[in-house]
Enzyme design. Structure first.
Site, PDB file in Angstrom:
ATOM      1  N   HIS A  25      36.017  48.181  57.173  1.00  0.00           N
ATOM      2  CA  HIS A  25      34.568  48.178  56.997  1.00  0.00           C
ATOM      3  C   HIS A  25      33.919  46.864  57.424  1.00  0.00           C
ATOM      4  CE1 HIS A  25      36.288  50.874  53.758  1.00  0.00           C
ATOM      5  NE2 HIS A  25      35.640  51.716  54.529  1.00  0.00           N
ATOM      6  N   CYS A  66      19.391  39.700  36.198  1.00  0.00           N
ATOM      7  CA  CYS A  66      19.330  39.160  34.833  1.00  0.00           C
ATOM      8  C   CYS A  66      19.022  37.671  34.783  1.00  0.00           C
ATOM      9  CB  CYS A  66      20.636  39.441  34.089  1.00  0.00           C
ATOM     10  SG  CYS A  66      22.081  38.631  34.810  1.00  0.00           S
ATOM     11  N   CYS A  76      25.371  39.059  48.478  1.00  0.00           N
ATOM     12  CA  CYS A  76      25.452  40.102  49.500  1.00  0.00           C
ATOM     13  C   CYS A  76      25.590  39.443  50.875  1.00  0.00           C
ATOM     14  CB  CYS A  76      24.204  40.979  49.451  1.00  0.00           C
ATOM     15  SG  CYS A  76      24.167  42.271  50.721  1.00  0.00           S
ATOM     16  N   CYS A  84      25.468  39.741  39.478  1.00  0.00           N
ATOM     17  CA  CYS A  84      26.641  39.580  38.613  1.00  0.00           C
ATOM     18  C   CYS A  84      27.695  40.634  38.961  1.00  0.00           C
ATOM     19  CB  CYS A  84      26.257  39.741  37.141  1.00  0.00           C
ATOM     20  SG  CYS A  84      25.067  38.525  36.560  1.00  0.00           S
ATOM     21  N   CYS A 185      49.909  45.012  37.829  1.00  0.00           N
ATOM     22  CA  CYS A 185      50.353  44.399  36.574  1.00  0.00           C
ATOM     23  C   CYS A 185      51.783  43.887  36.697  1.00  0.00           C
ATOM     24  CB  CYS A 185      50.229  45.378  35.413  1.00  0.00           C
ATOM     25  SG  CYS A 185      51.115  46.947  35.651  1.00  0.00           S
ATOM     26  N   HIS A 479      52.906  50.477  32.283  1.00  0.00           N
ATOM     27  CA  HIS A 479      52.106  49.254  32.402  1.00  0.00           C
ATOM     28  C   HIS A 479      52.938  48.068  31.942  1.00  0.00           C
ATOM     29  CE1 HIS A 479      48.637  46.655  32.501  1.00  0.00           C
ATOM     30  NE2 HIS A 479      48.770  46.368  31.217  1.00  0.00           N
TER      31      HIS A 479
END
Length: 525
Positions: A25, A66, A76, A84, A185, A479
């Protein structure tokens, strides 16, 4: 037990140097003056080399929704918008405007909202490194790890501000979560164990690595050095190990992709790559032994496993010694036959482990690992004494102990007929004495009868637990988490980005998959 692989040939290094395909992309961003625009973003909003640039960044870099400058602020790449990441404001902007790329204003990483991941691009990486070096030069830093020499003004400030930051028993520096980049993980828990390995920490924080690779950006040791700097910088926000993941994918292709991987397999692969990339730090040539490696990985993790094969006719012994990075131990419940607990184990305490009836301990597993094994009539060997094929016994013992001993409890069983996870509880101690399993102690063990060493003052073979990796779930879906020791009696649970305090009971009651022990006393060579 996994033996340490021999160094790979340069041809394989060249083959592995080809990076995996990047983000598809980026094409929409790489148009017209994209390099100039990207450099401007790095100069003004990421690295900010001058005092004016840093002031401008502090004032202007706030979330447009905010108004807060925290919460992993991203910019961007298509328009002037700061949002955020934690509160998803940059995500909302990307969705509404279809602007799928953003840059992390703290670390400079590029995030693709279509890939839902931080991405790597060689051209962008070159620009980021160049602008970072320019910023360091503007600040008088030069190189990232150069020695700090205070100016006259800074010396005056130090005189008027004599307060120092002290590392106390309650200090949490070195504790930092890791973002899960998609079934990673298995990597995060090993990184936690490595970054809390005392000697490895001391090596990297003292800037001992000297890279001799043509492309330092592809050096895993350089990335580990940066990782240690991040962990011990004092920052508490979770770190994003996207560069580490990319390098592992590049140099250990069998781990590439977002499928679930095995933490033990990752550990061995990581040590192998680190070992190969440590060539510049190895002073083994000084020993006039081309086969001897003295890199930091071998100094800390490599031990020597002695194998004695005894002929049952003439009792001649053939001995070989092989290097190892870890010891894999069979468990009760596997298809491999196990032996019952010794009669005296019930209600006793051996090696700091409580032996309840029916409880398997780490010591039990080590006893099985080092007991004599009859090879049988189908595995006869040619005896050099008898000059014919004879039945024999084989026994493994520790010839040389590593500074860090890693024990792999073989919980995952793979065979032609069976694939399952073994959940047998194995009791392991905070302190471990390896003396009974040394080759030098072999004479004192007769017919599988083991005794505690009489010389309790011998501390050369004593270890302390400092990290435990656990696996929750099944073979198909699970996990990984880890427990790490921050100070002598302070333990923390690391679950990707979440770090919580843990008790010693929590650690010792856990299932255990990988157990990391550090020598209590180090001898000088």
């Amino acid at each position: 037990m996994v033996a340490r692989p021999e160094p790979e040939v340069e041809a394989m290094d060249a083959e592995l140097a080809v990076p995996p395909p990047g983000c598809s992309h980026l094409g929409s961003f790489k148009v017209d003056n994209w390099k100039q625009n990207l450099r401007a973003i790095y100069q003004c909003f990421v690295w900010s080399g001058t005092a004016e640039a840093r002031k401008r960044k502090a004032k202007s870099c706030v979330c447009h929704v905010c108004g807060i400058h925290l919460n992993r602020l991203h910019s961007c790449l298509y328009c002037v918008f700061f949002g955020c990441f934690t509160k998803k404001h940059i995500h909302d902007h990307a969705k509404s405007k279809r602007h799928n790329l953003a840059i992390d204003l703290m670390y400079g990483g590029i995030y693709c909202f279509l890939c839902q991941d931080y991405i790597y691009d060689k051209d962008i990486e070159i620009i980021a490194k160049e602008e970072q070096r320019k910023a360091w030069k503007m600040q008088g830093v030069g190189e990232k790890f150069s020695t700090w020499e205070p100016t006259k003004r800074e010396l005056e400030l130090l005189k008027h501000n004599p307060k120092r930051r002290k590392i106390t028993s309650n200090c949490t520096i070195g504790l930092r979560g890791l973002i899960n980049l998609g079934n990673t993980c298995f990597m995060n828990c090993i990184v936690q164990a490595l970054t809390h390995t005392p000697l490895l920490r001391d090596f990297f924080l003292s800037d001992r690595h000297r890279c001799e690779m043509q492309s330092p950006s592809s050096c895993l040791v350089c990335e580990m050095s940066s990782l240690f700097q991040e962990f011990y910088s004092g920052h508490r926000s979770p770190h994003i190990p996207y560069k580490l993941l990319h390098l592992v994918w590049t140099h250990a292709r069998h781990l590439a992709g977002y499928e679930q991987q095995d933490a033990h397999e990752f550990l061995i692969a990581a040590l192998d790559v680190l070992h190969r990339h440590c060539k510049g730090d190895d002073n083994g040539k000084k020993a006039n032994n081309p086969n001897h490696c003295n890199c930091i990985i071998d100094q800390i993790f490599t031990g020597g496993l002695q194998s004695d094969v005894t002929c049952q006719v003439c009792h001649g012994v053939s001995t070989t010694i092989d290097p190892f990075w870890d010891i894999s131990l069979d468990l009760p419940g596997s298809s491999t036959p196990f032996w019952p607990l010794s009669p005296g184990s019930e209600g006793s305490v051996v090696n700091g482990e409580s032996h309840a009836s029916g409880t398997t301990t780490l010591t039990d597993c080590l006893r099985r690992f080092t007991r004599p094994e009859h090879l049988g009539s189908s595995a006869k060997i040619k005896c050099s004494g008898c000059h014919s094929y004879q039945e024999s016994t084989k026994q493994l013992t520790m010839k040389k102990l590593p500074i860090v001993a890693c024990f792999h409890l073989k919980r995952f069983e793979h065979s032609a007929k069976l694939r399952r996870k073994i959940t047998t509880y194995v009791s392991f101690p905070l302190e471990l004495d390896m003396t009974p399993f040394m080759a030098s102690s072999k004479e004192s063990r007769m017919n599988g009868q083991y005794q505690q060493p009489l010389d309790s003052l011998n501390n050369d073979n004593k270890y302390s637990l400092f990290a435990v990796v656990n696996h929750q779930g099944t073979l198909e879906s699970g996990h990984y988490t880890s427990f790490i020791r921050q100070h002598k009696d302070q333990w923390f649970k690391c679950d990707d980005a979440i770090i919580t305090k843990a008790s010693i009971k929590d650690v010792l009651d856990s299932e255990g998959y990988l157990l990391f022990y550090h020598k209590q006393f180090l001898e000088y060579e």
